[in-house]
Design a protein around this motif. Structure first.
Motif, PDB file in Angstrom:
ATOM      1  N   UNK A 147       3.477   1.989 -14.708  1.00  0.00           N
ATOM      2  CA  UNK A 147       3.629   3.440 -14.812  1.00  0.00           C
ATOM      3  C   UNK A 147       2.908   4.159 -13.680  1.00  0.00           C
ATOM      4  N   UNK A 148       1.674   3.730 -13.384  1.00  0.00           N
ATOM      5  CA  UNK A 148       0.905   4.382 -12.329  1.00  0.00           C
ATOM      6  C   UNK A 148       1.507   4.095 -10.953  1.00  0.00           C
ATOM      7  N   UNK A 149       2.056   2.896 -10.765  1.00  0.00           N
ATOM      8  CA  UNK A 149       2.697   2.572  -9.485  1.00  0.00           C
ATOM      9  C   UNK A 149       3.922   3.455  -9.251  1.00  0.00           C
ATOM     10  N   UNK A 150       4.684   3.693 -10.300  1.00  0.00           N
ATOM     11  CA  UNK A 150       5.865   4.553 -10.162  1.00  0.00           C
ATOM     12  C   UNK A 150       5.453   5.979  -9.800  1.00  0.00           C
ATOM     13  N   UNK A 151       4.381   6.471 -10.424  1.00  0.00           N
ATOM     14  CA  UNK A 151       3.908   7.824 -10.117  1.00  0.00           C
ATOM     15  C   UNK A 151       3.334   7.897  -8.705  1.00  0.00           C
ATOM     16  N   UNK A 152       2.616   6.856  -8.302  1.00  0.00           N
ATOM     17  CA  UNK A 152       2.067   6.799  -6.940  1.00  0.00           C
ATOM     18  C   UNK A 152       3.210   6.817  -5.927  1.00  0.00           C
ATOM     19  N   UNK A 153       4.220   5.997  -6.163  1.00  0.00           N
ATOM     20  CA  UNK A 153       5.334   5.902  -5.225  1.00  0.00           C
ATOM     21  C   UNK A 153       6.053   7.242  -5.099  1.00  0.00           C
ATOM     22  N   UNK A 154       6.290   7.896  -6.237  1.00  0.00           N
ATOM     23  CA  UNK A 154       6.987   9.177  -6.210  1.00  0.00           C
ATOM     24  C   UNK A 154       6.199  10.215  -5.417  1.00  0.00           C
ATOM     25  N   UNK A 155       4.885  10.259  -5.620  1.00  0.00           N
ATOM     26  CA  UNK A 155       4.048  11.216  -4.887  1.00  0.00           C
ATOM     27  C   UNK A 155       3.991  10.872  -3.406  1.00  0.00           C
ATOM     28  N   UNK A 156       3.934   9.578  -3.091  1.00  0.00           N
ATOM     29  CA  UNK A 156       3.885   9.156  -1.689  1.00  0.00           C
ATOM     30  C   UNK A 156       5.162   9.547  -0.955  1.00  0.00           C
ATOM     31  N   UNK A 157       6.293   9.367  -1.594  1.00  0.00           N
ATOM     32  CA  UNK A 157       7.569   9.736  -0.978  1.00  0.00           C
ATOM     33  C   UNK A 157       7.651  11.250  -0.802  1.00  0.00           C
ATOM     34  N   UNK A 158       7.175  11.995  -1.795  1.00  0.00           N
ATOM     35  CA  UNK A 158       7.163  13.451  -1.687  1.00  0.00           C
ATOM     36  C   UNK A 158       6.281  13.909  -0.526  1.00  0.00           C
ATOM     37  N   UNK A 159       5.111  13.307  -0.406  1.00  0.00           N
ATOM     38  CA  UNK A 159       4.174  13.698   0.659  1.00  0.00           C
ATOM     39  C   UNK A 159       4.680  13.278   2.031  1.00  0.00           C
ATOM     40  N   UNK A 160       5.269  12.095   2.123  1.00  0.00           N
ATOM     41  CA  UNK A 160       5.705  11.544   3.396  1.00  0.00           C
ATOM     42  C   UNK A 160       4.634  10.683   4.020  1.00  0.00           C
ATOM     43  N   UNK A 161       5.010   9.693   4.817  1.00  0.00           N
ATOM     44  CA  UNK A 161       4.051   8.710   5.338  1.00  0.00           C
ATOM     45  C   UNK A 161       2.981   9.299   6.241  1.00  0.00           C
ATOM     46  N   UNK A 162       3.262  10.400   6.928  1.00  0.00           N
ATOM     47  CA  UNK A 162       2.287  10.964   7.862  1.00  0.00           C
ATOM     48  C   UNK A 162       1.325  11.943   7.239  1.00  0.00           C
ATOM     49  N   UNK A 163       1.495  12.260   5.963  1.00  0.00           N
ATOM     50  CA  UNK A 163       0.616  13.240   5.312  1.00  0.00           C
ATOM     51  C   UNK A 163      -0.802  12.700   5.200  1.00  0.00           C
ATOM     52  N   UNK A 164      -1.774  13.569   5.398  1.00  0.00           N
ATOM     53  CA  UNK A 164      -3.172  13.190   5.228  1.00  0.00           C
ATOM     54  C   UNK A 164      -3.498  13.065   3.739  1.00  0.00           C
ATOM     55  N   UNK A 165      -4.422  12.171   3.438  1.00  0.00           N
ATOM     56  CA  UNK A 165      -4.878  11.978   2.063  1.00  0.00           C
ATOM     57  C   UNK A 165      -6.263  12.604   1.958  1.00  0.00           C
ATOM     58  N   UNK A 166      -6.382  13.802   1.401  1.00  0.00           N
ATOM     59  CA  UNK A 166      -7.667  14.503   1.430  1.00  0.00           C
ATOM     60  C   UNK A 166      -8.778  13.798   0.670  1.00  0.00           C
ATOM     61  N   UNK A 167      -8.427  12.987  -0.315  1.00  0.00           N
ATOM     62  CA  UNK A 167      -9.431  12.270  -1.102  1.00  0.00           C
ATOM     63  C   UNK A 167      -9.880  10.969  -0.452  1.00  0.00           C
ATOM     64  N   UNK A 168      -9.220  10.573   0.626  1.00  0.00           N
ATOM     65  CA  UNK A 168      -9.613   9.393   1.418  1.00  0.00           C
ATOM     66  C   UNK A 168      -9.655   9.830   2.879  1.00  0.00           C
ATOM     67  N   UNK A 169     -10.726  10.473   3.312  1.00  0.00           N
ATOM     68  CA  UNK A 169     -10.770  11.037   4.670  1.00  0.00           C
ATOM     69  C   UNK A 169     -10.392  10.018   5.739  1.00  0.00           C
ATOM     70  N   UNK A 170      -9.501  10.443   6.639  1.00  0.00           N
ATOM     71  CA  UNK A 170      -9.053   9.578   7.714  1.00  0.00           C
ATOM     72  C   UNK A 170      -7.818   8.768   7.379  1.00  0.00           C
ATOM     73  N   UNK A 171      -7.399   8.796   6.120  1.00  0.00           N
ATOM     74  CA  UNK A 171      -6.229   8.037   5.703  1.00  0.00           C
ATOM     75  C   UNK A 171      -4.987   8.921   5.718  1.00  0.00           C
ATOM     76  N   UNK A 172      -3.846   8.294   6.005  1.00  0.00           N
ATOM     77  CA  UNK A 172      -2.541   8.897   5.777  1.00  0.00           C
ATOM     78  C   UNK A 172      -1.911   8.229   4.554  1.00  0.00           C
ATOM     79  N   UNK A 173      -0.823   8.805   4.080  1.00  0.00           N
ATOM     80  CA  UNK A 173      -0.110   8.196   2.962  1.00  0.00           C
ATOM     81  C   UNK A 173       0.396   6.803   3.351  1.00  0.00           C
ATOM     82  N   UNK A 174       0.813   6.652   4.593  1.00  0.00           N
ATOM     83  CA  UNK A 174       1.255   5.328   5.069  1.00  0.00           C
ATOM     84  C   UNK A 174       0.142   4.303   4.898  1.00  0.00           C
TER      85      UNK A 174
END
Length: 238
Positions: free
Chosen positions: A12-39
């Motif tokens: 269930x959590x993997x499906x939600x993670x995947x959906x949010x990742x696709x919505x954000x896009x691979x180049x989006x920054x991850x504010x809760x993991x500084x320096x990380x992108x969604x990719x």
């Protein structure tokens, strides 16, 4: 929680993670993991879960199994992760609880990995949600039982691994789940985690189980910190 419940939560959590990742896009920054992108976030969890797959046939007392690098191409990466999640969950289900498997530190076994991956995936689901929606990630995403189990896991598996540089006591209270822990910090040694039998502590972290779970993983949270904030900040996670 039961073994099968962890597997269902991971899916269930993997499906939600995947959906949010696709919505954000691979180049989006991850504010809760500084320096990380969604990719990078997706590559990280794909590689971790690929290592879990290899752990089933690895020497529990040996070195960490070495995994292949997940693909760089975004569509190929998503496909690789989809396959990896399915393979990992199928492998866990086939083996069942209590079976041999390599794990980090002094841990081992399929039961450890079922729980660990449910919470690994849930926390990184939050990261993907923050990348996609900023501060508009809803509270109470996680039900109290699951979140309280996650709080227990982060305290007993993660926080308890690392010597601390402060001394004091912290009450951690997941109010809606009726769960509470006493963390005893002594400079130079690993924290001791036990049941809370006294609320007279040097600091406290209190809120819904969802909020406490997020706060322990240093994610945005509505949990309240009372007393010495440095003691709560010293609850170290990887």
């Amino acid at each position: 929680m039961e073994f099968a419940e962890y597997l269902e939560e991971t899916r269930k959590q993997a499906a939600a993670l995947r959906a949010a990742a696709v919505t954000a896009g691979p180049g989006a920054e991850v504010p809760t993991c500084p320096g990380w992108t969604v990719h990078r976030l997706v590559r990280h969890i794909a590689r971790v879960q690929a290592q879990v797959v290899l752990s089933f046939d690895a020497d529990p007392a040996g070195d960490a199994p070495r995994t292949e690098r997940p693909p760089e191409d975004w569509d190929e990466l998503l496909a690789f992760w989809d396959t990896t999640v399915d393979t990992m969950l199928a492998g866990l289900a086939l083996r069942g609880p209590g079976q041999s498997a390599w794990a980090f530190a002094h841990f081992s076994g399929t039961s450890f990995w079922a729980r660990r991956q449910a919470h690994e995936t849930a926390v990184h689901r939050l990261d993907a949600e923050h990348a996609a929606y900023g501060d508009d990630v809803p509270h109470l995403v996680f039900d109290p039982g699951f979140a309280a189990d996650g709080a227990d896991e982060v305290l007993t598996v993660m926080v308890a691994r690392f010597p601390t540089d402060v001394t004091g006591t912290v009450l951690v209270h997941a109010a809606d789940a009726g769960r509470a822990w006493l963390v005893t910090l002594t400079k130079g040694v690993k924290p001791r985690i036990g049941k809370a039998t006294d609320i007279d502590t040097d600091a406290s972290l209190v809120g819904t189980a969802d909020a406490v779970y997020r706060a322990l993983w240093k994610r945005p949270s509505t949990a309240l910190v009372n007393g010495d904030p440095a003691l709560v900040a010293a609850l170290r996670t990887p």
